[in-house]
Design a protein around this motif. Structure first.
Motif, PDB file in Angstrom:
ATOM      1  N   PHE A   1     -44.498  30.466  69.731  1.00 40.07           N
ATOM      2  CA  PHE A   1     -44.959  31.850  69.839  1.00 40.07           C
ATOM      3  C   PHE A   1     -44.042  32.660  70.747  1.00 40.07           C
ATOM      4  O   PHE A   1     -43.614  33.771  70.398  1.00 40.07           O
ATOM      5  CB  PHE A   1     -46.389  31.862  70.363  1.00 40.07           C
ATOM      6  CG  PHE A   1     -46.983  33.233  70.499  1.00 40.07           C
ATOM      7  CD1 PHE A   1     -47.291  34.000  69.388  1.00 40.07           C
ATOM      8  CD2 PHE A   1     -47.226  33.770  71.762  1.00 40.07           C
ATOM      9  CE1 PHE A   1     -47.838  35.276  69.523  1.00 40.07           C
ATOM     10  CE2 PHE A   1     -47.766  35.038  71.901  1.00 40.07           C
ATOM     11  CZ  PHE A   1     -48.069  35.785  70.784  1.00 40.07           C
ATOM     12  N   GLN A   2     -43.711  32.116  71.901  1.00 40.86           N
ATOM     13  CA  GLN A   2     -42.874  32.838  72.847  1.00 40.86           C
ATOM     14  C   GLN A   2     -41.446  33.013  72.320  1.00 40.86           C
ATOM     15  O   GLN A   2     -40.848  34.086  72.458  1.00 40.86           O
ATOM     16  CB  GLN A   2     -42.845  32.095  74.194  1.00 40.86           C
ATOM     17  CG  GLN A   2     -44.187  32.050  74.912  1.00 40.86           C
ATOM     18  CD  GLN A   2     -44.714  33.427  75.263  1.00 40.86           C
ATOM     19  OE1 GLN A   2     -43.946  34.369  75.432  1.00 40.86           O
ATOM     20  NE2 GLN A   2     -46.035  33.542  75.370  1.00 40.86           N
ATOM     21  N   SER A   3     -40.890  31.963  71.723  1.00 40.62           N
ATOM     22  CA  SER A   3     -39.525  32.065  71.206  1.00 40.62           C
ATOM     23  C   SER A   3     -39.437  33.069  70.059  1.00 40.62           C
ATOM     24  O   SER A   3     -38.468  33.833  69.954  1.00 40.62           O
ATOM     25  CB  SER A   3     -39.029  30.698  70.746  1.00 40.62           C
ATOM     26  OG  SER A   3     -39.811  30.203  69.667  1.00 40.62           O
ATOM     27  N   THR A   4     -40.484  33.080  69.207  1.00 41.74           N
ATOM     28  CA  THR A   4     -40.501  34.037  68.095  1.00 41.74           C
ATOM     29  C   THR A   4     -40.621  35.459  68.613  1.00 41.74           C
ATOM     30  O   THR A   4     -39.945  36.378  68.126  1.00 41.74           O
ATOM     31  CB  THR A   4     -41.665  33.725  67.134  1.00 41.74           C
ATOM     32  OG1 THR A   4     -41.552  32.387  66.660  1.00 41.74           O
ATOM     33  CG2 THR A   4     -41.645  34.678  65.937  1.00 41.74           C
ATOM     34  N   ASN A   5     -41.464  35.660  69.619  1.00 37.61           N
ATOM     35  CA  ASN A   5     -41.623  36.991  70.199  1.00 37.61           C
ATOM     36  C   ASN A   5     -40.322  37.486  70.817  1.00 37.61           C
ATOM     37  O   ASN A   5     -39.936  38.658  70.640  1.00 37.61           O
ATOM     38  CB  ASN A   5     -42.721  36.974  71.266  1.00 37.61           C
ATOM     39  CG  ASN A   5     -44.115  36.915  70.674  1.00 37.61           C
ATOM     40  OD1 ASN A   5     -44.309  37.253  69.506  1.00 37.61           O
ATOM     41  ND2 ASN A   5     -45.072  36.469  71.458  1.00 37.61           N
TER      42      ASN A   5
END
Length: 289
Positions: free
Chosen positions: A41-45
């Motif tokens: 989630f964080q890497s995609t954001n």
């Protein structure tokens, strides 16, 4: 004015990114992203917001945005993730720009709104187009697959094929049935075709008309069509409607229809009375050896 606003955003991108990440993470526990790992989630954001800033900096749609949206489509992420993320970017960016000015009049506020909209709207449009194109392609493939499954022609024995029909039959599907029948009869060199309507819930005048047309077309190219799966309620409906199915054989079950197909192709099922005795003799001979 526009260049000044853009300079503020670019030079303070780290702070805006931080605020944006906090914004998009607020409702995570209540939506689809709750099932996604924190790392993904964080890497995609972070990749998403970097793509946004790249588009803003280059003042247009970039290959990075196309590649990012394509990956999300392949991974099955919904369009709402992108649109909600962009709306969050719009809010965070506007709030940050306004916070950098001591006095905000209506003209300055309007300029900020227009400028940020010019950044965000083309990106939203591009993403929607990307997703729409992907959905249309997927729906098209699914439609083709369903059509192939809706009227299959199965060769079960030399010169004998079966077409099992399930579900309702409309005009479009009837046309497909006709095409598959004729192509399959020629391809498999079928002398007899069994149309099984056991799974057809309703046989009305239109359905019967389509079936008769298909059977007549098969007859014209030199093969015989047998209609099987005539349930009592279907038979009663056909009689009440005055539909004439006397042009080709009809059977109540696929088993009876297959027996008729064997007879029409000069074959029959023979039960051997001495089959068990033959097996015993074979076992005895093997034991002696």
């Amino acid at each position: 004015m526009n260049n000044n606003l853009k300079k503020i955003v670019v030079e303070n991108s780290d702070e805006i990114v931080k605020n944006w990440l906090e914004e998009v993470s607020k409702n995570r526990s209540n939506d689809y992203t709750s099932a996604i790992s924190d790392e993904l989630f964080q890497s995609t954001n972070r990749e998403f917001v970097n793509v946004i800033f790249t588009s803003v900096d280059q003042q247009g749609i970039t290959t990075e945005l196309d590649d990012f949206s394509e990956r999300l489509i392949n991974l099955g992420w919904p369009l709402s993730y992108l649109t909600e993320g962009l709306q969050a970017f719009r809010r965070v960016t506007i709030d940050y720009i306004l916070s950098q000015t001591e006095k905000v009049d209506s003209e300055y506020f309007a300029n900020v709104l227009v400028m940020v909209d010019k950044w965000v709207e083309p990106i939203i449009t591009q993403l929607v187009n990307e997703y729409s194109g992907s959905w249309e392609h997927t729906v098209s493939l699914q439609r083709v697959a369903l059509q192939e499954l809706s009227a299959p022609l199965i060769p079960v024995m030399e010169n004998i094929t079966i077409m099992p029909l399930i579900g309702t039959i409309d005009t479009e599907r009837a046309k497909l049935i006709m095409e598959n029948l004729l192509d399959g009869v020629i391809k498999h060199n079928a002398e007899v075709v069994l149309i099984d309507i056991t799974g057809v819930p309703i046989v009305d005048t239109m359905v019967a008309h389509h079936i008769i047309q298909a059977a007549e077309a098969v007859r014209l190219i030199g093969s015989t069509c047998i209609l099987v799966g005539i349930r009592p309620e279907i038979a009663q409906t056909i009689v009440n409607l005055g539909i004439d199915l006397g042009r080709f054989p009809t059977k109540s079950s696929l088993r009876k229809g297959f027996q008729t197909a064997l007879e029409l192709t000069n074959r029959r099922i023979v039960k051997s009375d001495d089959s068990e005795e033959s097996i015993e003799r074979l076992l005895d001979s093997l034991n002696k050896e």
